[in-house]
Design a protein around this motif. Structure first.
Motif, PDB file in Angstrom:
ATOM      1  N   GLU A 132       0.767  -1.039   0.641  1.00 32.09           N
ATOM      2  CA  GLU A 132      -0.032   0.162  -0.054  1.00 32.09           C
ATOM      3  C   GLU A 132       0.942   1.602   0.353  1.00 32.09           C
ATOM      4  O   GLU A 132       1.935   1.409   0.015  1.00 32.09           O
ATOM      5  N   SER A 133       0.565   2.327  -0.422  1.00 31.58           N
ATOM      6  CA  SER A 133       0.682   3.580  -0.429  1.00 31.58           C
ATOM      7  C   SER A 133       1.253   4.170   1.156  1.00 31.58           C
ATOM      8  O   SER A 133       0.621   3.962   1.552  1.00 31.58           O
ATOM      9  N   TYR A 134       2.288   4.580   1.148  1.00 32.99           N
ATOM     10  CA  TYR A 134       1.851   5.642   2.849  1.00 32.99           C
ATOM     11  C   TYR A 134       1.311   6.378   3.207  1.00 32.99           C
ATOM     12  O   TYR A 134       0.597   5.521   4.282  1.00 32.99           O
ATOM     13  N   ARG A 135       0.212   6.834   2.667  1.00 34.00           N
ATOM     14  CA  ARG A 135      -0.413   7.439   2.647  1.00 34.00           C
ATOM     15  C   ARG A 135      -1.667   6.390   2.804  1.00 34.00           C
ATOM     16  O   ARG A 135      -2.466   7.278   3.594  1.00 34.00           O
ATOM     17  N   ALA A 136      -2.546   5.505   2.108  1.00 35.28           N
ATOM     18  CA  ALA A 136      -3.398   4.034   2.478  1.00 35.28           C
ATOM     19  C   ALA A 136      -3.082   3.560   3.670  1.00 35.28           C
ATOM     20  O   ALA A 136      -3.937   3.745   4.491  1.00 35.28           O
ATOM     21  N   CYS A 137      -1.619   3.530   4.172  1.00 34.63           N
ATOM     22  CA  CYS A 137      -0.961   2.539   5.012  1.00 34.63           C
ATOM     23  C   CYS A 137      -1.473   4.063   6.398  1.00 34.63           C
ATOM     24  O   CYS A 137      -2.299   3.001   7.801  1.00 34.63           O
ATOM     25  N   ARG A 138      -0.998   5.266   6.689  1.00 34.23           N
ATOM     26  CA  ARG A 138      -1.500   6.298   7.420  1.00 34.23           C
ATOM     27  C   ARG A 138      -3.038   6.699   7.769  1.00 34.23           C
ATOM     28  O   ARG A 138      -3.742   7.015   8.714  1.00 34.23           O
ATOM     29  N   SER A 139      -3.494   6.165   6.867  1.00 39.39           N
ATOM     30  CA  SER A 139      -4.905   6.293   6.841  1.00 39.39           C
ATOM     31  C   SER A 139      -6.220   5.868   7.596  1.00 39.39           C
ATOM     32  O   SER A 139      -6.848   5.444   7.660  1.00 39.39           O
ATOM     33  N   ALA A 140      -5.480   4.067   7.448  1.00 41.99           N
ATOM     34  CA  ALA A 140      -5.798   2.595   7.813  1.00 41.99           C
ATOM     35  C   ALA A 140      -5.567   2.610   9.664  1.00 41.99           C
ATOM     36  O   ALA A 140      -5.914   1.851   9.707  1.00 41.99           O
ATOM     37  N   TRP A 141      -4.215   3.248   9.555  1.00 40.92           N
ATOM     38  CA  TRP A 141      -3.415   3.137  10.952  1.00 40.92           C
ATOM     39  C   TRP A 141      -3.242   4.269  11.541  1.00 40.92           C
ATOM     40  O   TRP A 141      -2.005   4.961  10.866  1.00 40.92           O
ATOM     41  N   LYS A 142      -3.475   5.340  12.282  1.00 41.14           N
ATOM     42  CA  LYS A 142      -3.298   6.239  12.505  1.00 41.14           C
ATOM     43  C   LYS A 142      -2.565   6.437  12.937  1.00 41.14           C
ATOM     44  O   LYS A 142      -1.469   7.869  13.294  1.00 41.14           O
ATOM     45  N   THR A 143      -1.424   6.049  13.714  1.00 38.02           N
ATOM     46  CA  THR A 143      -0.019   5.700  14.628  1.00 38.02           C
ATOM     47  C   THR A 143       0.970   5.187  13.790  1.00 38.02           C
ATOM     48  O   THR A 143       2.323   5.587  14.468  1.00 38.02           O
ATOM     49  N   ILE A 144       0.856   5.508  12.870  1.00 36.26           N
ATOM     50  CA  ILE A 144       2.351   4.656  12.477  1.00 36.26           C
ATOM     51  C   ILE A 144       3.089   5.180  11.565  1.00 36.26           C
ATOM     52  O   ILE A 144       2.110   6.632  11.609  1.00 36.26           O
ATOM     53  N   SER A 145       4.284   5.460  12.183  1.00 33.49           N
ATOM     54  CA  SER A 145       5.278   6.434  12.102  1.00 33.49           C
ATOM     55  C   SER A 145       5.821   5.863  10.410  1.00 33.49           C
ATOM     56  O   SER A 145       5.482   4.891   9.648  1.00 33.49           O
ATOM     57  N   ASN A 146       6.916   6.245   9.233  1.00 29.64           N
ATOM     58  CA  ASN A 146       7.115   6.666   8.074  1.00 29.64           C
ATOM     59  C   ASN A 146       8.192   5.183   8.438  1.00 29.64           C
ATOM     60  O   ASN A 146       8.929   5.319   6.838  1.00 29.64           O
ATOM     61  N   ARG A 147       8.780   4.455   9.082  1.00 30.51           N
ATOM     62  CA  ARG A 147       9.298   3.419   9.353  1.00 30.51           C
ATOM     63  C   ARG A 147       8.357   2.546   9.181  1.00 30.51           C
ATOM     64  O   ARG A 147       9.425   1.540   9.549  1.00 30.51           O
ATOM     65  N   MET A 148       7.407   2.387   9.064  1.00 35.45           N
ATOM     66  CA  MET A 148       6.523   1.322   8.771  1.00 35.45           C
ATOM     67  C   MET A 148       6.505   1.077   7.123  1.00 35.45           C
ATOM     68  O   MET A 148       5.648   1.744   6.560  1.00 35.45           O
ATOM     69  N   LEU A 149       5.626   0.207   7.210  1.00 35.24           N
ATOM     70  CA  LEU A 149       4.762   0.130   5.241  1.00 35.24           C
ATOM     71  C   LEU A 149       3.664  -1.181   5.688  1.00 35.24           C
ATOM     72  O   LEU A 149       3.499  -1.540   6.586  1.00 35.24           O
ATOM     73  N   CYS A 150       2.373  -0.458   4.364  1.00 38.36           N
ATOM     74  CA  CYS A 150       1.749  -2.025   4.611  1.00 38.36           C
ATOM     75  C   CYS A 150       1.946  -2.875   3.695  1.00 38.36           C
ATOM     76  O   CYS A 150       1.614  -1.633   2.591  1.00 38.36           O
ATOM     77  N   ALA A 151       1.098  -3.905   4.043  1.00 35.10           N
ATOM     78  CA  ALA A 151       1.015  -4.582   2.407  1.00 35.10           C
ATOM     79  C   ALA A 151       0.067  -5.920   3.444  1.00 35.10           C
ATOM     80  O   ALA A 151      -0.281  -6.196   3.704  1.00 35.10           O
ATOM     81  N   GLY A 152      -0.424  -6.514   1.841  1.00 40.08           N
ATOM     82  CA  GLY A 152      -1.997  -7.222   2.208  1.00 40.08           C
ATOM     83  C   GLY A 152      -3.121  -7.190   2.992  1.00 40.08           C
ATOM     84  O   GLY A 152      -3.101  -6.020   3.638  1.00 40.08           O
ATOM     85  N   GLY A 153      -3.660  -7.939   3.358  1.00 36.76           N
ATOM     86  CA  GLY A 153      -4.877  -7.624   4.224  1.00 36.76           C
ATOM     87  C   GLY A 153      -6.247  -7.239   3.560  1.00 36.76           C
ATOM     88  O   GLY A 153      -5.874  -7.874   3.088  1.00 36.76           O
TER      89      GLY A 153
END
Length: 213
Positions: A132-153
């Protein structure tokens, strides 16, 4: 792929990044609990063709926050160096601080639960997932940092579950992420993506630890 075990019980995953080091998640560490790395396994209930090496030192990232799981990365120094074989090899990690773009096809594998409330899988299971893009990841998980990334799910309807922590997110034969967390009690029907530690953000620290040995 490495099964990290307490006694003969699988607790977390990891992956070889050199002959002496396994990379995993910092939240896989438990005080006064000794881990053993099981290498070369496909079916973790069988001991044939596997190598068991106790962990000698636990190098937890100094910025690890157990509440937010920020900087959730750990290097495990093995008691002895691994010998490469047909079933035991190191995996490459990124060489520079590169962002993982959304829409990239990657894979995740492990011995964790295949469904909520189920049992751990003895055989190594693998699933293809999309980043996922960082923007979509941050939208789903409000507390994540730019040292994290999203995939799957949410989009893939597949990904990680309990027992998969510490394993690699593999994209183009490189371990770009480390399994961090997922939507609790939603392994079968996730509505938001899984979260990983982004390996490329820690290259200086990784090199410092490995080269110091």
């Amino acid at each position: 792929m490495v099964s990290l075990q307490v006694g003969s019980h699988h607790t977390c995953r990891g992956f070889l990044v050199s002959k002496s080091f396994v990379m995993t998640a910092a939240h896989c560490f438990t005080w006064q609990v000794n881990l053993t790395a099981v290498l070369g396994a496909h079916d973790i209930t069988k001991k044939e063709n596997t190598v068991r090496i106790p962990v000698k030192f636990y190098h937890i990232h100094p910025g690890y926050d157990h509440k937010t799981l920020d900087n959730d990365i750990m290097l495990l120094q093995l008691e002895k160096a691994v010998e490469w074989s047909r079933t035991i090899q190191e995996i490459a990690i990124p060489k520079k601080d590169q962002e993982v773009k959304g829409g990239s096809l990657c894979s995740v594998a492990g011995w964790g639960l295949s469904e909520d409330g189920g049992r751990g899988e003895p055989h190594l299971m693998e699933a293809n997932v999309t980043t996922e893009s960082y923007r979509a990841c941050r939208s789903a998980w409000k507390t994540i940092s730019n040292r994290m990334l999203c995939a799957g799910g949410n989009k893939d309807r597949k990904g990680i579950c309990q027992g998969d922590s510490g394993g690699p997110l593999v994209c183009k034969k490189k371990a770009l992420g480390i399994v961090k967390f997922y939507q609790q009690k939603k392994c079968n029907s996730p509505t938001i993506p899984n979260v990983y530690t982004q390996v490329s953000k820690y290259l200086s620290w990784i090199k410092c630890i490995i080269k110091s040995i």
